[in-house]
Design a protein around this motif. Structure first.
Motif, PDB file in Angstrom:
ATOM      1  N   PHE A 136      -6.674  21.374  14.390  1.00 14.22           N
ATOM      2  CA  PHE A 136      -6.571  22.253  13.332  1.00 14.22           C
ATOM      3  C   PHE A 136      -5.369  22.624  12.983  1.00 14.22           C
ATOM      4  CE2 PHE A 136      -7.437  24.624  17.224  1.00 14.22           C
ATOM      5  CZ  PHE A 136      -6.413  25.709  17.292  1.00 14.22           C
ATOM      6  N   GLU A 137      -5.378  23.256  11.860  1.00 13.60           N
ATOM      7  CA  GLU A 137      -4.255  24.081  11.465  1.00 13.60           C
ATOM      8  C   GLU A 137      -4.592  25.593  11.462  1.00 13.60           C
ATOM      9  OE1 GLU A 137      -1.314  22.525  10.512  1.00 13.60           O
ATOM     10  OE2 GLU A 137      -2.371  20.386   9.960  1.00 13.60           O
ATOM     11  N   GLU A 138      -3.593  26.589  11.765  1.00 12.59           N
ATOM     12  CA  GLU A 138      -3.858  28.059  12.262  1.00 12.59           C
ATOM     13  C   GLU A 138      -3.046  28.625  11.084  1.00 12.59           C
ATOM     14  OE1 GLU A 138      -4.181  31.727  15.144  1.00 12.59           O
ATOM     15  OE2 GLU A 138      -4.331  29.380  15.844  1.00 12.59           O
ATOM     16  N   ASP A 139      -3.704  29.511  10.485  1.00 16.91           N
ATOM     17  CA  ASP A 139      -3.223  30.547   9.373  1.00 16.91           C
ATOM     18  C   ASP A 139      -3.438  31.812   9.537  1.00 16.91           C
ATOM     19  OD1 ASP A 139      -2.427  30.901   6.682  1.00 16.91           O
ATOM     20  OD2 ASP A 139      -4.259  30.402   5.824  1.00 16.91           O
ATOM     21  N   ALA A 140      -2.515  32.522   9.585  1.00 14.99           N
ATOM     22  CA  ALA A 140      -2.533  34.097   9.743  1.00 14.99           C
ATOM     23  C   ALA A 140      -2.629  34.868   8.540  1.00 14.99           C
ATOM     24  CB  ALA A 140      -1.459  34.761  10.588  1.00 14.99           C
ATOM     25  N   ARG A 141      -3.550  35.630   8.115  1.00 15.28           N
ATOM     26  CA  ARG A 141      -3.682  36.577   7.103  1.00 15.28           C
ATOM     27  C   ARG A 141      -3.426  38.200   7.274  1.00 15.28           C
ATOM     28  NH1 ARG A 141      -5.481  33.108   2.692  1.00 15.28           N
ATOM     29  NH2 ARG A 141      -5.021  30.938   3.203  1.00 15.28           N
ATOM     30  N   SER A 142      -2.614  38.727   6.475  1.00 16.16           N
ATOM     31  CA  SER A 142      -2.531  40.295   6.598  1.00 16.16           C
ATOM     32  C   SER A 142      -3.642  40.782   6.075  1.00 16.16           C
ATOM     33  CB  SER A 142      -1.198  40.605   5.948  1.00 16.16           C
ATOM     34  OG  SER A 142      -0.166  40.023   6.798  1.00 16.16           O
ATOM     35  N   LEU A 143      -4.311  42.084   6.533  1.00 17.02           N
ATOM     36  CA  LEU A 143      -5.033  43.054   6.132  1.00 17.02           C
ATOM     37  C   LEU A 143      -4.228  44.190   5.718  1.00 17.02           C
ATOM     38  CD1 LEU A 143      -6.682  41.078   8.218  1.00 17.02           C
ATOM     39  CD2 LEU A 143      -8.442  42.822   8.312  1.00 17.02           C
ATOM     40  N   ASP A 192      -6.997  50.510 -17.416  1.00 21.26           N
ATOM     41  CA  ASP A 192      -8.466  50.417 -17.029  1.00 21.26           C
ATOM     42  C   ASP A 192      -8.436  50.583 -15.387  1.00 21.26           C
ATOM     43  OD1 ASP A 192      -9.540  50.302 -19.483  1.00 21.26           O
ATOM     44  OD2 ASP A 192      -9.917  48.207 -19.344  1.00 21.26           O
ATOM     45  N   GLY A 193      -7.232  50.465 -14.685  1.00 23.45           N
ATOM     46  CA  GLY A 193      -7.265  50.358 -13.482  1.00 23.45           C
ATOM     47  C   GLY A 193      -5.966  49.521 -12.900  1.00 23.45           C
ATOM     48  N   LEU A 194      -6.063  49.426 -11.425  1.00 28.57           N
ATOM     49  CA  LEU A 194      -4.673  48.956 -10.872  1.00 28.57           C
ATOM     50  C   LEU A 194      -5.325  48.230  -9.798  1.00 28.57           C
ATOM     51  CD1 LEU A 194      -1.653  48.979 -11.017  1.00 28.57           C
ATOM     52  CD2 LEU A 194      -1.334  50.765  -9.382  1.00 28.57           C
ATOM     53  N   ILE A 195      -4.836  47.089  -9.348  1.00 28.83           N
ATOM     54  CA  ILE A 195      -4.981  46.231  -8.228  1.00 28.83           C
ATOM     55  C   ILE A 195      -3.809  46.110  -7.174  1.00 28.83           C
ATOM     56  CG2 ILE A 195      -5.944  43.884  -7.465  1.00 28.83           C
ATOM     57  CD1 ILE A 195      -6.766  43.595 -10.422  1.00 28.83           C
ATOM     58  N   ILE A 196      -4.096  46.223  -5.922  1.00 29.05           N
ATOM     59  CA  ILE A 196      -3.003  45.959  -5.030  1.00 29.05           C
ATOM     60  C   ILE A 196      -3.808  44.577  -3.971  1.00 29.05           C
ATOM     61  CG2 ILE A 196      -1.800  46.770  -3.319  1.00 29.05           C
ATOM     62  CD1 ILE A 196      -2.158  49.518  -4.155  1.00 29.05           C
ATOM     63  N   ALA A 197      -3.049  43.822  -4.308  1.00 27.74           N
ATOM     64  CA  ALA A 197      -3.777  42.475  -3.788  1.00 27.74           C
ATOM     65  C   ALA A 197      -2.834  41.702  -2.551  1.00 27.74           C
ATOM     66  CB  ALA A 197      -3.982  41.342  -4.645  1.00 27.74           C
ATOM     67  N   SER A 198      -3.379  41.262  -1.561  1.00 24.22           N
ATOM     68  CA  SER A 198      -2.600  40.399  -0.584  1.00 24.22           C
ATOM     69  C   SER A 198      -2.308  39.325  -1.039  1.00 24.22           C
ATOM     70  CB  SER A 198      -3.316  40.521   0.854  1.00 24.22           C
ATOM     71  OG  SER A 198      -4.594  39.755   0.437  1.00 24.22           O
ATOM     72  N   SER A 199      -1.649  38.395  -0.436  1.00 26.06           N
ATOM     73  CA  SER A 199      -1.545  37.114  -0.676  1.00 26.06           C
ATOM     74  C   SER A 199      -2.973  36.166  -0.873  1.00 26.06           C
ATOM     75  CB  SER A 199      -0.437  36.142   0.089  1.00 26.06           C
ATOM     76  OG  SER A 199      -0.965  36.278   1.348  1.00 26.06           O
ATOM     77  N   THR A 200      -3.638  36.599   0.180  1.00 24.07           N
ATOM     78  CA  THR A 200      -5.226  35.896   0.181  1.00 24.07           C
ATOM     79  C   THR A 200      -5.756  36.496  -1.220  1.00 24.07           C
ATOM     80  OG1 THR A 200      -5.156  36.100   2.618  1.00 24.07           O
ATOM     81  CG2 THR A 200      -7.299  35.899   1.305  1.00 24.07           C
ATOM     82  N   GLY A 201      -5.698  37.615  -1.441  1.00 26.00           N
ATOM     83  CA  GLY A 201      -6.422  38.167  -2.742  1.00 26.00           C
ATOM     84  C   GLY A 201      -5.608  37.708  -4.166  1.00 26.00           C
ATOM     85  N   SER A 202      -4.611  36.952  -3.911  1.00 23.21           N
ATOM     86  CA  SER A 202      -3.938  36.654  -5.235  1.00 23.21           C
ATOM     87  C   SER A 202      -4.489  35.725  -6.071  1.00 23.21           C
ATOM     88  CB  SER A 202      -2.289  36.221  -5.214  1.00 23.21           C
ATOM     89  OG  SER A 202      -2.601  34.912  -4.365  1.00 23.21           O
ATOM     90  N   THR A 203      -5.426  35.100  -5.350  1.00 25.17           N
ATOM     91  CA  THR A 203      -6.339  34.430  -6.292  1.00 25.17           C
ATOM     92  C   THR A 203      -7.877  34.772  -6.357  1.00 25.17           C
ATOM     93  OG1 THR A 203      -7.161  33.547  -4.064  1.00 25.17           O
ATOM     94  CG2 THR A 203      -5.451  31.832  -4.882  1.00 25.17           C
ATOM     95  N   ILE A 218       3.814  34.009   2.241  1.00 22.55           N
ATOM     96  CA  ILE A 218       4.517  35.023   1.848  1.00 22.55           C
ATOM     97  C   ILE A 218       4.155  36.268   2.289  1.00 22.55           C
ATOM     98  CG2 ILE A 218       5.440  36.175  -0.267  1.00 22.55           C
ATOM     99  CD1 ILE A 218       5.252  33.291  -1.602  1.00 22.55           C
ATOM    100  N   ASP A 219       4.987  37.167   2.836  1.00 27.84           N
ATOM    101  CA  ASP A 219       4.405  38.559   3.368  1.00 27.84           C
ATOM    102  C   ASP A 219       4.609  39.395   2.191  1.00 27.84           C
ATOM    103  OD1 ASP A 219       3.505  40.052   5.344  1.00 27.84           O
ATOM    104  OD2 ASP A 219       5.436  40.493   6.192  1.00 27.84           O
ATOM    105  N   GLY A 220       3.959  39.554   1.124  1.00 29.20           N
ATOM    106  CA  GLY A 220       3.908  40.308   0.172  1.00 29.20           C
ATOM    107  C   GLY A 220       2.597  40.780  -0.535  1.00 29.20           C
ATOM    108  N   TRP A 221       2.716  41.835  -1.431  1.00 22.63           N
ATOM    109  CA  TRP A 221       1.549  42.362  -2.171  1.00 22.63           C
ATOM    110  C   TRP A 221       1.811  42.141  -3.628  1.00 22.63           C
ATOM    111  CZ3 TRP A 221       0.483  47.453   0.820  1.00 22.63           C
ATOM    112  CH2 TRP A 221       0.165  47.287   1.963  1.00 22.63           C
TER     113      TRP A 221
END
Length: 305
Positions: A136-143, A192-203, A218-221
């Protein structure tokens, strides 16, 4: 003696070859036919030599009571792999809870898009068999760790994997937010609002609001306004170690959503503080997995006329 006559390894011998021996299944039990799918996957895991358990609500709602039913703390203590059979929403819900235990997750896609539940249902036997044996390939996602503060007191806390969204209610007027990053004033934004998204939430929601795609490495929001009053108010990428604070200045019926799965109502003067969580989510993908393959398939690239 031919190969077909050779003795097959016993289940105890097969277990010694497994990288993951105790697997818990979390199912999208509301979906039609989910009981049959969960049962089929459970039989498959058992045939591979795994001990199989079900997440408590999955067991309750499917009626598959021949397997142990575990709550989240029990899963974290006793299981070495969590298998999500559903869509990204199912993965988000359980991933936030299991991240603190370090249990890796694999997703079999029974939903629609499937950016993080990326094994097609019809392909799971071969791909899952390989993962169980260490391929497998392992992938770490920030919360994200989010909190709501009112009169100097924390009144709500939540964890998000995709995004934290502050938006207006049903009223036709915009809301106004005072935005700070690491204690520095950025702007008062009317939108109407504001979104703060992780790289996972960028999609996810951030993408529909015009935000960029961030590769998961990418370690970004992304901080993306929703229908801003000032058109020069554009999405911006921030380092993930930043602390973002949003204060409700004006507007009616504002609320904060966390992965669109939990929410709280907001009052004028409330501050929503978003920091990087101390926990990360471990996602496992089939060997050879590529983020770009996922984007090309899910976003239908290369299909233009």
């Amino acid at each position: 003696m031919s190969l077909s006559d050779a003795p097959k390894p016993s289940q105890p011998q097969a277990r010694q070859l497994l990288r993951f021996s105790h697997v818990v299944i979390i199912g999208k039990y509301q979906a039609p036919g989910s009981r049959d799918v969960v049962e089929e996957v459970a039989h498959f895991l058992h045939d591979q030599g795994c001990d199989v358990s079900l997440e408590r609500d999955t067991a309750l709602n499917t009626g598959l009571n021949q397997y142990p039913a575990l709550d989240v703390p029990a899963m974290g203590k006793t299981c070495d792999l969590a298998l999500v059979v559903g869509g990204d929403g199912t993965m988000l819900g359980i991933g936030r809870q299991l991240a603190r235990y370090g249990v890796p997750l694999v997703g079999i896609n029974q939903g629609r898009l499937g950016f993080i539940t990326d094994i097609p249902l019809e392909e799971y036997p071969d791909k899952l068999r390989a993962i169980l044996h260490g391929e497998f390939e392992e992938d770490a996602r920030s919360l994200m760790a989010a909190s709501v503060w009112r009169d100097g007191r924390c009144v709500f806390e939540a964890t998000a994997l995709n995004d934290v969204v502050v938006n207006r209610g049903g009223a036709a007027s915009m809301i106004e937010l005072r935005v700070e990053v690491d204690g520095h004033f950025v702007a008062n934004q009317r939108a109407d609002g504001l979104i703060i998204a992780s790289s996972t939430g960028s999609t996810a929601y951030a993408l529909s609001a015009g935000g960029p795609l961030l590769h998961p490495a990418i370690d970004g929001w992304v901080m993306a306004p929703i229908a801003p009053h000032t058109l020069s108010n554009r999405p911006i990428v921030l380092p993930a170690h930043s602390e973002v604070a949003l204060e409700i200045v004006s507007g009616r019926d504002a609320s904060a959503n966390f992965d669109m799965q939990s929410l709280t109502s907001l009052l004028h003067g409330d501050r929503i503080v978003v920091r990087r969580s101390e926990h990360t989510l471990r996602l496992l993908h089939p060997r050879g997995w590529s983020y770009f393959d996922t984007l090309r398939k899910k976003l239908h690239w290369n299909e233009g006329g």
